[in-house]
Design a protein around this motif. Structure first.
Motif, PDB file in Angstrom:
ATOM      1  N   TRP A  89       0.827  -1.209   0.000  1.00 32.72           N
ATOM      2  CA  TRP A  89       0.000   0.000   0.000  1.00 32.72           C
ATOM      3  C   TRP A  89       0.864   1.264   0.000  1.00 32.72           C
ATOM      4  CZ3 TRP A  89      -5.596   0.644   0.711  1.00 32.72           C
ATOM      5  CH2 TRP A  89      -6.307  -0.579   0.605  1.00 32.72           C
ATOM      6  N   ASP A  90       2.032   1.213  -0.642  1.00 34.52           N
ATOM      7  CA  ASP A  90       2.853   2.415  -0.742  1.00 34.52           C
ATOM      8  C   ASP A  90       3.020   2.851  -2.198  1.00 34.52           C
ATOM      9  OD1 ASP A  90       4.657   0.550  -1.770  1.00 34.52           O
ATOM     10  OD2 ASP A  90       6.110   0.745  -0.138  1.00 34.52           O
ATOM     11  N   PHE A  91       2.078   2.409  -3.059  1.00 38.11           N
ATOM     12  CA  PHE A  91       2.140   2.766  -4.474  1.00 38.11           C
ATOM     13  C   PHE A  91       1.772   4.224  -4.677  1.00 38.11           C
ATOM     14  CE2 PHE A  91      -2.030   0.983  -3.522  1.00 38.11           C
ATOM     15  CZ  PHE A  91      -2.918   1.898  -4.063  1.00 38.11           C
ATOM     16  N   ASN A  92       2.203   4.761  -5.830  1.00 35.42           N
ATOM     17  CA  ASN A  92       1.878   6.142  -6.175  1.00 35.42           C
ATOM     18  C   ASN A  92       1.194   6.191  -7.537  1.00 35.42           C
ATOM     19  OD1 ASN A  92       3.923   6.025  -8.188  1.00 35.42           O
ATOM     20  ND2 ASN A  92       5.476   6.659  -6.685  1.00 35.42           N
ATOM     21  N   SER A  93       0.992   7.373  -8.055  1.00 37.48           N
ATOM     22  CA  SER A  93       0.235   7.534  -9.298  1.00 37.48           C
ATOM     23  C   SER A  93       1.024   7.132 -10.533  1.00 37.48           C
ATOM     24  CB  SER A  93      -0.231   8.984  -9.449  1.00 37.48           C
ATOM     25  OG  SER A  93       0.871   9.874  -9.464  1.00 37.48           O
ATOM     26  N   SER A  94       2.283   6.749 -10.359  1.00 42.43           N
ATOM     27  CA  SER A  94       3.079   6.275 -11.490  1.00 42.43           C
ATOM     28  C   SER A  94       3.244   4.766 -11.493  1.00 42.43           C
ATOM     29  CB  SER A  94       4.471   6.938 -11.469  1.00 42.43           C
ATOM     30  OG  SER A  94       4.367   8.326 -11.645  1.00 42.43           O
ATOM     31  N   GLN A  95       2.545   4.066 -10.624  1.00 50.53           N
ATOM     32  CA  GLN A  95       2.647   2.611 -10.568  1.00 50.53           C
ATOM     33  C   GLN A  95       2.178   2.044 -11.902  1.00 50.53           C
ATOM     34  OE1 GLN A  95       0.871  -0.350 -10.459  1.00 50.53           O
ATOM     35  NE2 GLN A  95       2.531  -1.545  -9.543  1.00 50.53           N
ATOM     36  N   GLU A 458      -7.295   1.189   7.293  1.00 53.05           N
ATOM     37  CA  GLU A 458      -8.654   1.646   7.595  1.00 53.05           C
ATOM     38  C   GLU A 458      -9.445   1.859   6.300  1.00 53.05           C
ATOM     39  OE1 GLU A 458      -9.931   1.894  10.640  1.00 53.05           O
ATOM     40  OE2 GLU A 458      -8.019   1.184  11.459  1.00 53.05           O
ATOM     41  N   ASN A 459     -10.773   1.837   6.443  1.00 53.51           N
ATOM     42  CA  ASN A 459     -11.624   1.936   5.250  1.00 53.51           C
ATOM     43  C   ASN A 459     -11.578   3.311   4.591  1.00 53.51           C
ATOM     44  OD1 ASN A 459     -13.100   3.431   7.094  1.00 53.51           O
ATOM     45  ND2 ASN A 459     -15.007   2.299   6.817  1.00 53.51           N
ATOM     46  N   ASN A 460     -11.034   4.315   5.288  1.00 54.95           N
ATOM     47  CA  ASN A 460     -10.941   5.657   4.691  1.00 54.95           C
ATOM     48  C   ASN A 460      -9.566   5.922   4.082  1.00 54.95           C
ATOM     49  OD1 ASN A 460      -9.463   5.803   7.045  1.00 54.95           O
ATOM     50  ND2 ASN A 460     -10.432   7.677   7.817  1.00 54.95           N
ATOM     51  N   ASN A 461      -8.744   4.887   3.953  1.00 55.07           N
ATOM     52  CA  ASN A 461      -7.438   5.072   3.331  1.00 55.07           C
ATOM     53  C   ASN A 461      -7.628   5.510   1.882  1.00 55.07           C
ATOM     54  OD1 ASN A 461      -4.943   4.215   1.777  1.00 55.07           O
ATOM     55  ND2 ASN A 461      -4.284   3.715   3.847  1.00 55.07           N
ATOM     56  N   PRO A 462      -6.980   6.594   1.463  1.00 56.50           N
ATOM     57  CA  PRO A 462      -7.212   7.099   0.090  1.00 56.50           C
ATOM     58  C   PRO A 462      -6.826   6.106  -0.991  1.00 56.50           C
ATOM     59  CG  PRO A 462      -5.343   8.216   1.136  1.00 56.50           C
ATOM     60  CD  PRO A 462      -6.040   7.452   2.217  1.00 56.50           C
ATOM     61  N   ARG A 463      -5.965   5.122  -0.685  1.00 55.51           N
ATOM     62  CA  ARG A 463      -5.526   4.201  -1.717  1.00 55.51           C
ATOM     63  C   ARG A 463      -6.540   3.093  -2.028  1.00 55.51           C
ATOM     64  NH1 ARG A 463      -0.958   6.611  -0.164  1.00 55.51           N
ATOM     65  NH2 ARG A 463       0.740   6.808  -1.715  1.00 55.51           N
ATOM     66  N   PHE A 464      -7.668   3.086  -1.333  1.00 56.45           N
ATOM     67  CA  PHE A 464      -8.774   2.248  -1.812  1.00 56.45           C
ATOM     68  C   PHE A 464      -9.251   2.758  -3.173  1.00 56.45           C
ATOM     69  CE2 PHE A 464      -9.545   0.369   2.442  1.00 56.45           C
ATOM     70  CZ  PHE A 464      -9.799  -0.940   2.046  1.00 56.45           C
ATOM     71  N   VAL A 465      -9.041   4.045  -3.425  1.00 59.25           N
ATOM     72  CA  VAL A 465      -9.314   4.639  -4.742  1.00 59.25           C
ATOM     73  C   VAL A 465      -7.966   4.908  -5.388  1.00 59.25           C
ATOM     74  CG1 VAL A 465     -10.333   6.587  -5.980  1.00 59.25           C
ATOM     75  CG2 VAL A 465     -11.427   5.717  -3.899  1.00 59.25           C
ATOM     76  N   TRP A 466      -7.728   4.318  -6.544  1.00 62.15           N
ATOM     77  CA  TRP A 466      -6.458   4.534  -7.224  1.00 62.15           C
ATOM     78  C   TRP A 466      -6.390   5.942  -7.796  1.00 62.15           C
ATOM     79  CZ3 TRP A 466      -5.912  -0.554 -10.561  1.00 62.15           C
ATOM     80  CH2 TRP A 466      -5.730  -1.643  -9.690  1.00 62.15           C
ATOM     81  N   GLU A 467      -5.180   6.491  -7.800  1.00 62.70           N
ATOM     82  CA  GLU A 467      -4.986   7.818  -8.373  1.00 62.70           C
ATOM     83  C   GLU A 467      -4.899   7.737  -9.892  1.00 62.70           C
ATOM     84  OE1 GLU A 467      -5.558  10.830  -8.748  1.00 62.70           O
ATOM     85  OE2 GLU A 467      -4.422  11.582  -7.019  1.00 62.70           O
ATOM     86  N   ILE A 468      -5.431   8.748 -10.544  1.00 61.21           N
ATOM     87  CA  ILE A 468      -5.269   8.870 -11.991  1.00 61.21           C
ATOM     88  C   ILE A 468      -3.777   8.952 -12.293  1.00 61.21           C
ATOM     89  CG2 ILE A 468      -5.683  10.386 -13.965  1.00 61.21           C
ATOM     90  CD1 ILE A 468      -8.321  11.165 -12.644  1.00 61.21           C
TER      91      ILE A 468
END
Length: 483
Positions: A89-95, A458-468
């Motif tokens: 869970w340490d990915f970024n928008s360039s993954q 937690e369920n509010n972690n922003p990475r549940f939604v992938w970044e563009i």
């Protein structure tokens, strides 16, 4: 038997359809639409193109990437950081897997747009033209739904009008820089595309279809309705599928389905041949001839295995115990995921793991009907559909369940049926649940610690939604980021 479609030079002509990540350039080898749309044969060629693209965005990384992020699997010590960013869970928008998911779904959408916008230019009278148009609408809807589930928040009717959705692309204009629609507008577009598909696509459904049918529309819209909280509609459409596609009830038959990609419960599979293969699944088995052992990157957690009763035919089908060597550590007591053993008809060498991707199967309809019934206040119906599925799979019947206990049983059944198919992260997000890894198998071959076997999110972690993807955000200033 449905005629097999081939990938040939038509793909070159489809290069005129720009990728979403680079809206400023037209490919140098583009051709004019006037030349591209002259006859029914031209339409058939473009049809071949969209199905080829659709095959390429199923299976492989499109299945295992979200599963790496989930709580179902643990990384082995020899996994070589393949999928590591997603797993930690340490990915970024360039993954790169995220970039591919975004880019190639939009490639497919643009190819569908080409058909939708131009097929009426053909003046010949041929019923296949309507079918192709309906297929393009349906495929565009499926791609948009794949993207919105990963790149936007879960659909809630009370907030969908204010939450961000997707940039909706209708024309193949390389200068266009679309902004993001609302989540409500995105789902409205998906439903409108489904409506259009129903107008034109009248092909009767049959098991193992390799082109879209009316039953594919029902299966997909049942899924969409579940996500949109349109529960009554989800149950109605799911019942259509349940009545038409009987589930397998023996372990041998179930094993045959996953080995040979053929059964009465496959609604749609992507065509593949030994010369036309995409997206292998080596990572869950990965046999090494030099080590004379399997070398999987990821193995299921013990708690997942414990969900299955011994009588459940899925247990002996979905999992395999054999010799594993990982970073020179040998074990014989670890189960691997065995849903992708490699279709013999697609193998050039013994240890390859290619399959016709089973995009829609009837088991999903039972789970949609169970979950939608429960959320619509019909617990009797929920237990019925749940037990119908469990009975076919050899599991015991459940009784005296209600409330949260019933919902928990439905959630666990989603795992039992769809483990390893990229479904789990979607489910956690839809339910508003967090992600917690626990109870792994043999720790001697696993990556351990807070980033791996005990990671809790937690369920509010922003990475549940992938970044563009970063390239798109940079190229198009009209796109608002998620993070």
């Amino acid at each position: 038997m449905i005629k097999k479609y081939k990938i040939f030079a038509v793909i070159a002509s489809l290069i005129l359809l720009f990728p979403s990540c680079n809206l400023d350039e037209l490919p140098k080898d583009s051709i004019s639409l006037e030349d591209a749309w002259q006859s029914v044969d031209d339409a058939k060629n473009f049809r071949t193109g969209i199905y080829a693209y659709f095959r390429s965005i199923n299976g492989g990384l499109y299945s295992y990437t979200p599963d790496y992020q989930s709580d179902l699997f643990n990384a082995t010590i020899g996994y070589g950081n393949r999928g590591g960013e997603m797993h930690r869970w340490d990915f970024n928008s360039s993954q790169y897997d995220i970039e591919d998911t975004w880019q190639y779904n939009y490639y497919t959408i643009n190819n569908c747009n080409n058909i939708i916008n131009n097929i009426d230019n053909i003046e010949e009278d041929d019923a296949i033209l309507a079918t192709i148009k309906g297929e393009a609408y349906l495929m565009r809807a499926i791609c948009y739904h794949t993207l919105v589930v990963r790149f936007a928040k879960d659909y809630d009717p009370s907030t969908a009008a204010s939450n961000l959705g997707l940039p909706l692309v209708y024309n193949n204009d390389p200068t266009e820089k679309p902004s993001r629609s609302t989540l409500e507008e995105t789902y409205t577009q998906i439903k409108e595309d489904i409506t259009e598909a129903r107008k034109y696509l009248t092909t009767a459904g049959a098991p193992n279809a390799e082109y879209f049918t009316k039953d594919v529309i029902d299966a997909f819209e049942a899924r969409v309705n579940l996500y949109m909280h349109q529960y009554a509609g989800a149950v109605t459409l799911a019942k259509n599928i349940i009545s038409a596609y009987p589930l397998l009830q023996s372990e041998n038959d179930l094993k045959n389905m996953w080995l040979n990609d053929q059964s009465s419960e496959i609604i749609f599979r992507t065509f593949m041949s030994i010369s036309e293969r995409t997206n292998d699944m080596t990572n869950f088995l990965g046999y090494s001839t030099s080590a004379n052992a399997f070398q999987p990157d990821f193995v299921p957690s013990q708690w997942v295995l414990d969900l299955y009763e011994n009588s459940d035919i899925r247990k002996g089908t979905y999992f395999k115990k054999d010799k594993i060597v990982s970073n020179n550590v040998e074990t014989n007591d670890v189960y691997m995921l065995n849903k992708y053993p490699g279709n013999p008809a697609l193998k050039k060498t013994e240890y390859e793991y290619y399959h016709m991707w089973k995009v829609f199967r009837a088991a999903e309809a039972y789970l949609i009907a169970a979950e939608a019934s429960y959320l619509n206040g019909d617990e009797t119906g929920a237990i019925k559909y749940l037990n119908d599925l469990r009975g076919k799979r050899g599991a015991s019947q459940l009784s005296a369940l209600s409330g949260n206990a019933l919902f928990d049983a439905i959630k666990k059944e989603w795992i039992r049926e769809f483990v390893g198919e990229g479904q789990r992260l979607n489910d956690l997000k839809r339910w508003g649940d967090g992600m917690k890894r626990h109870d792994p198998q043999n720790m001697s071959i696993l990556m351990t610690g807070n980033e791996y076997t005990t990671l809790s999110v937690e369920n509010n972690n922003p990475r549940f939604v992938w970044e563009i993807p970063a390239n798109d955000l940079k190229a198009n200033s009209n796109l608002k980021p998620n993070w």
